[in-house]
Enzyme design. Structure first.
Site, PDB file in Angstrom:
ATOM      1  N   CYS A 294      -7.087  -1.385   7.585  1.00 31.80           N
ATOM      2  CA  CYS A 294      -6.139  -0.277   7.646  1.00 31.80           C
ATOM      3  C   CYS A 294      -5.991   0.221   9.087  1.00 31.80           C
ATOM      4  CB  CYS A 294      -6.614   0.861   6.750  1.00 31.80           C
ATOM      5  SG  CYS A 294      -5.616   2.357   6.846  1.00 31.80           S
TER       6      CYS A 294
ATOM      7  N   CYS B  98       0.828  -1.200   0.000  1.00 35.08           N
ATOM      8  CA  CYS B  98       0.000   0.000   0.000  1.00 35.08           C
ATOM      9  C   CYS B  98       0.866   1.256   0.000  1.00 35.08           C
ATOM     10  CB  CYS B  98      -0.911  -0.004   1.221  1.00 35.08           C
ATOM     11  SG  CYS B  98      -1.902   1.485   1.420  1.00 35.08           S
TER      12      CYS B  98
ATOM     13  N   CYS C 274       1.199   4.745   3.474  1.00 36.93           N
ATOM     14  CA  CYS C 274       2.171   5.058   4.527  1.00 36.93           C
ATOM     15  C   CYS C 274       3.582   4.838   3.990  1.00 36.93           C
ATOM     16  CB  CYS C 274       1.959   4.164   5.749  1.00 36.93           C
ATOM     17  SG  CYS C 274       0.339   4.347   6.537  1.00 36.93           S
TER      18      CYS C 274
ATOM     19  N   PHE D 111      -7.401  32.399   6.176  1.00 36.45           N
ATOM     20  CA  PHE D 111      -7.564  31.035   5.644  1.00 36.45           C
ATOM     21  C   PHE D 111      -8.335  30.203   6.673  1.00 36.45           C
ATOM     22  CE2 PHE D 111      -3.634  32.790   3.903  1.00 36.45           C
ATOM     23  CZ  PHE D 111      -3.807  32.634   2.538  1.00 36.45           C
TER      24      PHE D 111
ATOM     25  N   ASP E 229      -3.522  30.036   8.624  1.00 33.46           N
ATOM     26  CA  ASP E 229      -3.395  28.602   8.329  1.00 33.46           C
ATOM     27  C   ASP E 229      -3.494  28.400   6.819  1.00 33.46           C
ATOM     28  OD1 ASP E 229      -3.362  25.853   8.336  1.00 33.46           O
ATOM     29  OD2 ASP E 229      -5.368  25.607   9.183  1.00 33.46           O
TER      30      ASP E 229
ATOM     31  N   GLU F 269     -11.794  33.596   4.380  1.00 39.50           N
ATOM     32  CA  GLU F 269     -11.564  32.341   3.650  1.00 39.50           C
ATOM     33  C   GLU F 269     -11.948  32.560   2.193  1.00 39.50           C
ATOM     34  OE1 GLU F 269     -11.157  28.861   1.923  1.00 39.50           O
ATOM     35  OE2 GLU F 269     -10.419  29.153   3.988  1.00 39.50           O
TER      36      GLU F 269
ATOM     37  N   CYS G 242       1.431  23.464   6.948  1.00 37.48           N
ATOM     38  CA  CYS G 242       1.590  22.081   6.510  1.00 37.48           C
ATOM     39  C   CYS G 242       2.799  21.937   5.582  1.00 37.48           C
ATOM     40  CB  CYS G 242       0.322  21.591   5.814  1.00 37.48           C
ATOM     41  SG  CYS G 242      -0.137  22.560   4.357  1.00 37.48           S
TER      42      CYS G 242
END
Length: 407
Positions: free
Chosen positions: A141, A64, A67, A268, A336, A288, A362
């Site tokens: 999973c 898979c 990950c 955001f 963000d 936003e 992120c």
């Protein structure tokens, strides 16, 4: 066959040996052997394993593609992710206190993007194999909420009803307070027959909502998400934090940074992940780019009890950032942005000299770039914390505190 020694882990999770040679599934310090083609050792054999290596907990780990780092100890992954952030900051001559990493628990992801194809005998649903468009079924999973893992038969049924024989269906499944929230893309056009069949399927699997393509096919119950004390119904496929625990950790950091600020701007803002909880003690202006998300945020605030005043504005902050005269009334800012960061908006925040900024990111690279711009403008990067919502992956998120100082 060649032997190489892994020197470091790359940003995609591959081991990197001198050359460079990229070795999937290898860890620093390991000696591996295999054939090298175009700088990649596709099927390595580990001769000297690292003490950081563990047996992957999931039986699908080798096939898979969901990950990348199940073969590494949790403390190694946390240290590596912290190191990636530290390296990104160092590229801009920045240093700060980095608090211990907080990692989400297994089986806590509340959203999964499944792929599905029709077959001669029915359909196959799951995640893609590593570097392939082949679908691997993952009924057990260990990453996603068990309610999502149990939804594979539903995803297969959706493919049987609505996928073309050659096309692939993408099914975004989200756990809501009222049941699964499903958003399907890549299917055949929605007509009356398909809509009727989807209604039967939704009843059979007790689904809250199904969106098909660009529209909502049916709503049996509002697909509610709780944000602080407010209940919000996001538009189908809207951005949400990946895990409840990760969201709570980010919110704790944001609350600490904002402190006793009386008037906060949330940039955001999405559907109100931070704006609505912060409204328990402060007035909030949430901005936003997506009008449907700001509408959901506004409705959630209006239906809630005991919150301070919240205003919601739909605005493209990349092309039309808030300017200093608009930012002057705020005691603190929360930002963000998506992976591209917020270069234009950060420049205006710096000019406005908003006293406190909670930056949720992120992407360590674009965060470091934006933090450097704020540092140059007189802000101090007081601390940051890595919040690992994407367990066993190379994805990195963080929350950081920046305060205006006199220098």
């Amino acid at each position: 066959m060649e032997q190489v020694t892994i020197e470091r882990l790359g940003h995609q999770g591959d081991g990197i040996a001198p050359g460079p040679v990229f070795v999937p599934g290898a860890l620093p310090g390991e000696v591996v052997e295999g054939e090298i083609a175009d700088g990649v050792m596709v099927s390595p054999r580990i001769l000297t394993p690292s003490e950081m290596r563990v047996r992957a907990p999931c039986r699908h780990a080798k096939s898979c593609g969901g990950c990348q780092l199940q073969h590494a100890r949790d403390d190694f992954v946390e240290d590596w992710k912290t190191g990636v952030v530290r390296q990104a900051l160092a590229a801009h001559a920045l240093e700060t206190e980095i608090r211990p990493c907080l990692t989400s628990k297994p089986q806590s992801r509340r959203r999964a993007a499944f792929s599905a194809r029709r077959t001669k005998k029915g359909a196959l649903a799951g995640f893609h194999m590593k570097g392939s468009d082949v679908i691997v079924s993952v009924p057990d999973c260990l990453l996603v909420d068990p309610r999502l893992a149990a939804a594979l038969p539903l995803v297969e049924a959706l493919a049987v009803l609505g996928a073309s024989r050659k096309g692939e269906l993408s099914v975004l499944a989200t756990v809501s307070l009222t049941g699964l929230d499903i958003a399907v893309s890549g299917g055949k056009p929605l007509d009356a027959t398909l809509q009727s069949e989807l209604a039967d399927l939704a009843r059979a699997h007790d689904v809250a909502r199904i969106a098909w393509g660009d529209g909502v096919a049916l709503t049996r119950r509002p697909a509610i998400q709780r944000m602080g004390s407010a209940e919000v119904v996001p538009p189908p496929g809207a951005f949400l934090q990946a895990t409840p625990g990760g969201e709570a950790a980010l919110l704790d950091g944001v609350r600490e940074i904002v402190g006793d600020a009386a008037h906060v701007v949330d940039l955001f803002a999405g559907c109100g992940t931070f704006a609505l909880p912060l409204a328990e003690s402060a007035r909030v202006h949430a901005v936003e780019g997506d009008k449907a998300m700001t509408a959901a945020l506004d409705k959630g605030w209006r239906m809630a009890q005991g919150l301070r005043h919240v205003t919601a504005e739909a605005r493209d902050l990349f092309r039309n950032p808030l300017l200093p005269d608009e930012l002057a009334r705020f005691d603190a800012a929360v930002i963000d942005p998506p992976r591209a960061g917020a270069e234009a908006q950060v420049a205006e925040l710096a000019r406005a000299r908003v006293p406190r900024i909670a930056y949720v990111s992120c992407n360590p690279v674009t965060f470091a770039r934006d933090a450097a711009a704020l540092d140059y403008a007189g802000y101090t990067l007081d601390w940051l914390r890595v919040v690992d919502q994407f367990r066993w992956s190379t994805h990195i998120e963080l929350v950081a505190c920046l305060t205006l100082t006199d220098r």
